[in-house]
Design a protein around this motif. Structure first.
Motif, mmCIF file in Angstrom:
data_model
loop_
_atom_site.group_PDB
_atom_site.id
_atom_site.type_symbol
_atom_site.label_atom_id
_atom_site.label_comp_id
_atom_site.label_asym_id
_atom_site.label_seq_id
_atom_site.Cartn_x
_atom_site.Cartn_y
_atom_site.Cartn_z
ATOM 1 N N PHE A 198 1.492 -8.412 2.866
ATOM 2 C CA PHE A 198 2.641 -7.718 3.381
ATOM 3 C C PHE A 198 2.312 -6.796 4.561
ATOM 4 O O PHE A 198 2.962 -6.804 5.595
ATOM 5 N N ARG A 199 1.264 -6.024 4.360
ATOM 6 C CA ARG A 199 0.901 -5.061 5.392
ATOM 7 C C ARG A 199 0.511 -5.766 6.687
ATOM 8 O O ARG A 199 0.859 -5.340 7.784
ATOM 9 N N ASN A 242 2.434 8.520 -10.440
ATOM 10 C CA ASN A 242 1.776 9.068 -9.256
ATOM 11 C C ASN A 242 0.954 7.988 -8.549
ATOM 12 O O ASN A 242 0.961 7.885 -7.322
ATOM 13 N N SER A 243 0.255 7.188 -9.353
ATOM 14 C CA SER A 243 -0.594 6.152 -8.766
ATOM 15 C C SER A 243 0.235 5.098 -8.055
ATOM 16 O O SER A 243 -0.084 4.685 -6.942
ATOM 17 N N VAL A 244 1.299 4.672 -8.710
ATOM 18 C CA VAL A 244 2.145 3.639 -8.116
ATOM 19 C C VAL A 244 2.714 4.131 -6.793
ATOM 20 O O VAL A 244 2.729 3.413 -5.789
ATOM 21 N N LYS A 245 3.148 5.348 -6.800
ATOM 22 C CA LYS A 245 3.691 5.940 -5.582
ATOM 23 C C LYS A 245 2.645 5.930 -4.465
ATOM 24 O O LYS A 245 2.919 5.533 -3.336
ATOM 25 N N SER A 246 1.444 6.349 -4.809
ATOM 26 C CA SER A 246 0.372 6.406 -3.818
ATOM 27 C C SER A 246 0.111 5.019 -3.224
ATOM 28 O O SER A 246 -0.075 4.867 -2.018
ATOM 29 N N ILE A 247 0.117 4.019 -4.081
ATOM 30 C CA ILE A 247 -0.127 2.651 -3.615
ATOM 31 C C ILE A 247 0.976 2.182 -2.677
ATOM 32 O O ILE A 247 0.727 1.560 -1.654
ATOM 33 N N VAL A 249 2.741 3.954 -0.745
ATOM 34 C CA VAL A 249 2.580 4.641 0.535
ATOM 35 C C VAL A 249 1.401 4.054 1.305
ATOM 36 O O VAL A 249 1.514 3.717 2.477
ATOM 37 N N LYS A 250 0.265 3.905 0.632
ATOM 38 C CA LYS A 250 -0.957 3.539 1.346
ATOM 39 C C LYS A 250 -1.050 2.048 1.659
ATOM 40 O O LYS A 250 -1.490 1.670 2.723
ATOM 41 N N PHE A 251 -0.637 1.202 0.722
ATOM 42 C CA PHE A 251 -0.837 -0.224 0.955
ATOM 43 C C PHE A 251 0.394 -0.950 1.455
ATOM 44 O O PHE A 251 0.311 -2.005 2.037
ATOM 45 N N PHE A 252 1.566 -0.398 1.179
ATOM 46 C CA PHE A 252 2.769 -1.059 1.679
ATOM 47 C C PHE A 252 3.336 -0.308 2.873
ATOM 48 O O PHE A 252 4.238 -0.782 3.527
#
Ligand SMILES: Nc1ncnc2c1ncn2[C@@H]1O[C@H](COP(=O)(O)OP(=O)(O)OP(=O)(O)O)[C@@H](O)[C@H]1O
Ligand SMILES: [Mg+2]
Lengths: 308, 176
Positions: A198-199, A242-247, A249-252
């Motif tokens: 995706f990225r 929190n982890s899902v959110k971080s992912i 932001v960072k990977f998508f």
């Protein structure tokens, strides 16, 4: 019930995710919580399996969205009283016409009438899955809500849904600027272009031209989703949010807000079975307090802090 | 006050707002390391989207952000220490006026103090104005003064003692 020109409603919609994660329960409870501060209209847009009314403690309304699609009744006339003060309900239908058969023009008309409803908050509950009608409805919302549970299947579904959502928005925005099919074609040629995720697709699109880059950056700057973690049982579950959110932001590269978590409570199902709205039956439970915090956070843009 | 704008990317990497303090930076760094160095529900579900290499790169960036912000906060502290040492030489009494003067000389905006100490701005204003009548009871006011003093890198105990002496004197006079 035509809206005065001064009234600007906030549209919130929940969609995607796996079936049964608690979208309808969370939305119904959010609606009840918001009804204390303003007029709320809830729309059960799960055209296949409308069940929002169960969580509000009422029986299925007789006038439904079918009347809008088939008999052309204005949407505002189909809003029924929910028995809860300040909260109106507009119900989908079961088994009559599936989401698949709605025509583009009908959909646009529906969206226009939704925007004109007389309410401070318009809440739309959508079914599971990534059908484009579901996605398009979610995209008209000011607050797009995605519910997950601390299970691998639910989180996988969420990432997939988020991809679809972002794709559709990307495609729509670029089409509006005269780049029809750019997203689809780029994805189609992904092997040749060396795109594996995706990225990389988004990066590749941005590299097409400075103008495309600008469009993507400008138009998608405000693109944000509100994540809700439902059925939390442990602190570990809460931190998963929190982890899902971080992912995200960072990977998508998608602005995701971890807006709240709601704890698991067996009384949720039981209340629905007894047709009593959970939030008013157990206003002080941990689960209800989670809903209240979620309401505040969604309106203010605040997030769950890391607690480990 | 050192400008934080050049550090924006580092704050973002740790998913923090620009006004975060060092404790928050430290905590966020630990959390981020945890998320991306161990397998969890959240990371296992992404599938091929993220390779091992991606993760390694990300962890390196997280580390870099932490190092850079660590330096930033250390420099900031040193600047304060040096400046304050010269400014406060010979001062033994701290009232609101003295505190405000020191703050101005250090170029620290009041909003900055409010943000880092989480003391409402209104109370800080009253504190600097020696407006005792508008300040809360002694325990709270003392807490505010200590936080304020710490943010300016002053000797917090000394400042609090001096300030609260004046506050108490005012209270006694009011009582009669
Ligand atoms: N926080 C909770 N604690 C316990 N049970 C819950 C909670 N939230 C939802 N449930 C239960 O989970 C089931 C599914 O909830 P709900 O119908 O809201 O899910 P949904 O995501 O809307 O499902 P669908 O995809 O079918 O529309 C229901 O039985 C509901 O009572
Ligand atoms: Mg549902």
């Amino acid at each position: 019930m035509v809206k005065g020109p001064e009234r600007k409603s906030i549209i919130m919609a929940v969609g995607g995710g796996k079936g049964g994660v608690g979208k309808s329960f969370v939305m119904a409870s959010l609606g009840m919580s918001l009804a204390r501060q303003g007029r709320v209209v809830m729309i059960d847009g799960d055209l296949g399996g409308a069940n929002l009314h169960n969580f509000l403690g009422i029986s299925r309304p007789t006038s439904t969205l079918t009347d809008f699609f088939e008999r052309k009744v204005p949407l505002a006339d189909l809003v029924v009283d929910s028995g809860i003060s300040n909260l109106g309900l507009l119900t989908g239908m079961v088994g009559t016409i599936g989401a698949e058969t709605i025509k583009h023009a009908q959909k646009q008309k529906l969206f226009n009438q939704i925007r004109k409803l007389d309410a401070d908050y318009i809440l739309i509950d959508l079914g599971a899955g990534t059908h484009f009608n579901t996605i398009d409805t979610l995209l008209i919302a000011d607050k797009m809500i995605i519910v997950i549970t601390p299970e691998i299947v639910s989180i996988e579904n969420m990432y997939n849904f988020l991809r679809n959502l972002y794709f559709r928005r990307l495609g729509g925005v670029l089409t509006d600027h005269g780049y029809r099919d750019l997203v689809v074609n780029t994805w189609h040629d992904r092997d040749a272009l060396g795109i594996s995720n995706f990225r990389e697709l988004v990066d590749c699109l941005k590299a097409v031209s400075p103008e495309v880059r600008l469009i993507i950056e400008e138009e998608l700057r405000d693109f944000a989703v509100n994540l809700v973690l439902n059925k939390a049982r442990t602190n570990q579950d809460i931190v998963t949010g929190n982890s899902v959110k971080s992912i995200c932001v960072k990977f998508f590269g998608v602005n995701a807000l971890y807006s709240g978590y709601v704890e698991h409570d067996d009384l949720v199902s039981r209340s629905a079975n007894h047709r009593t709205p959970y939030l008013s039956a157990y206003p002080n439970s941990r689960c209800s307090r989670g809903i209240e915090r979620l309401t505040v956070n969604i309106l203010s843009g605040q997030q769950v802090k890391v607690t480990r | 006050m050192k400008d934080r704008a050049p550090y924006q990317a580092h704050f973002e990497m740790l998913e923090l707002p620009l006004d975060a303090n060092f404790d928050e930076v430290h905590k966020a760094w630990q959390v981020m390391k945890d998320i991306y160095s161990t397998d969890s529900l959240a990371t296992m579900s992404i599938g091929e989207e993220v390779s091992e290499e991606d993760r390694r790169l990300l962890l390196a960036k997280i580390e870099e952000a932490y190092q850079a912000l660590g330096d930033f906060f250390r420099d900031h502290q040193q600047l304060l220490d040096n400046g304050v040492h010269q400014l406060t030489e010979g001062i033994t009494e701290y009232d609101g006026k003295a505190l405000r003067t020191i703050r101005h000389l250090l170029h620290i905006p009041l909003d900055d103090v409010a943000m880092s100490t989480r003391v409402p701005r209104k109370h800080l204003e009253n504190l600097e104005a020696d407006n005792y009548a508008a300040l809360p009871v002694a325990v709270y006011t003392r807490g505010f003064v200590i936080n304020y003093a710490k943010h300016l890198a002053l000797d917090a105990d000394l400042v609090a003692k001096s300030y609260m002496e004046k506050y108490r004197k005012w209270q006694e006079e009011k009582g009669q």
